[in-house]
Design a protein around this motif. Structure first.
Motif, mmCIF file in Angstrom:
data_model
loop_
_atom_site.group_PDB
_atom_site.id
_atom_site.type_symbol
_atom_site.label_atom_id
_atom_site.label_comp_id
_atom_site.label_asym_id
_atom_site.label_seq_id
_atom_site.Cartn_x
_atom_site.Cartn_y
_atom_site.Cartn_z
ATOM 1 N N ASP A 8 87.210 28.241 118.342
ATOM 2 C CA ASP A 8 87.152 28.763 116.826
ATOM 3 C C ASP A 8 87.740 27.642 116.100
ATOM 4 O OD1 ASP A 8 87.164 30.274 114.331
ATOM 5 O OD2 ASP A 8 88.970 31.228 115.070
ATOM 6 N N THR A 107 82.277 28.791 114.423
ATOM 7 C CA THR A 107 83.229 28.940 113.569
ATOM 8 C C THR A 107 82.531 29.780 112.344
ATOM 9 O OG1 THR A 107 84.719 27.918 111.904
ATOM 10 C CG2 THR A 107 82.899 26.540 112.433
ATOM 11 N N LYS A 140 80.506 35.563 112.910
ATOM 12 C CA LYS A 140 81.172 36.460 113.841
ATOM 13 C C LYS A 140 81.823 37.487 113.302
ATOM 14 C CE LYS A 140 83.938 33.031 114.613
ATOM 15 N NZ LYS A 140 85.099 31.883 115.043
ATOM 16 N N ASP A 164 89.471 32.321 120.276
ATOM 17 C CA ASP A 164 89.576 32.723 118.838
ATOM 18 C C ASP A 164 90.593 33.513 118.525
ATOM 19 O OD1 ASP A 164 88.591 34.274 116.361
ATOM 20 O OD2 ASP A 164 86.873 33.215 116.784
ATOM 21 N N ASP A 165 91.088 33.645 117.191
ATOM 22 C CA ASP A 165 92.426 34.039 116.832
ATOM 23 C C ASP A 165 92.184 35.625 116.443
ATOM 24 O OD1 ASP A 165 92.985 34.163 113.331
ATOM 25 O OD2 ASP A 165 91.171 33.245 114.449
ATOM 26 N N ASN A 169 86.133 38.987 117.455
ATOM 27 C CA ASN A 169 85.539 37.920 118.014
ATOM 28 C C ASN A 169 85.428 37.748 119.379
ATOM 29 O OD1 ASN A 169 84.944 37.828 115.019
ATOM 30 N ND2 ASN A 169 86.173 36.036 114.978
#
Length: 205
Positions: A8, A107, A140, A164-165, A169
């Motif tokens: 991401d 992203t 996402k 990914d944060d 996701n």
């Protein structure tokens, strides 16, 4: 066996903190009031799905005349919202590539914002395959975006390691069989890459 690492970008390689920008610009109290009244993240989702950047923001601003100038800042000062880069994460990206590990981006990013970001953040041009939601027409955590990555790269889901944060996701990726790491800082991500045998501790520093 991991055959590609998928990054991401927002809050993984580049800090994405619109609230912080507005706190500094209009003050925290007014920012909280605006974000309570205006779905700015929903607006941004339209951009990330492929809608025209400027038109989307400016049209949204006209819906809320009392916040018109502030909403337009999302477009006019976008680089101030998407800053700074996260240097350790960038080093990890480059260390993987130096080892010959394919590195992809996945992203939520608009077409227009990608055009703004790529000349400023040179590492965004270094992915073996950049999967950008604005060009894909889906964001996402919709399962379709992960399916599109699989179809394009031709790799089995279990061979993809994704960071990914956002937990939703990662969950969506795992539901398709991907390996996932919830990003909460570059050090944890570095330790994950070392534990998977992709980098040595020195390479991940």
């Amino acid at each position: 066996m991991i055959r590609a690492v998928v990054f991401d970008i927002g809050n993984v390689l580049i800090e994405w903190q619109p609230e912080r920008f507005y706190d500094a610009t209009i003050g925290e109290a007014r920012r909280k009031q605006m974000f309570a009244q205006v779905d700015l993240h929903g607006m941004n989702d339209l951009v990330d799905t492929g809608h025209d950047f400027r038109q989307t923001i400016y049209d949204w601003a006209e819906k809320y005349p009392e916040w018109r100038d502030e909403i337009r800042m999302w477009h006019d000062h976008w680089l101030d919202l998407a800053t700074p880069a996260i240097p350790h994460s960038v080093r990890l990206l480059r260390a993987l590539r130096a080892k010959g590990v394919p590195v992809f981006a996945l992203t939520n990013f608009g077409i227009g914002t990608w055009q703004i970001a790529t000349p400023v953040y040179e590492f965004l041009n270094e992915f073996d395959r950049p999967y950008v939601s604005g060009h894909m027409g889906v964001i996402k955590p919709n399962a379709r975006i992960y399916e599109m990555v699989e179809q394009d790269c031709g790799l089995p889901p279990e061979s993809l390691l994704f960071t990914d944060d956002r937990a939703e996701n990662i969950e969506a990726a795992r539901n398709r069989g991907w390996q996932g790491h919830l990003f909460d800082g570059p050090q944890g991500w570095a330790e994950c890459l070392v534990s998977k045998g992709l980098l040595t501790a020195g390479e991940a520093a």
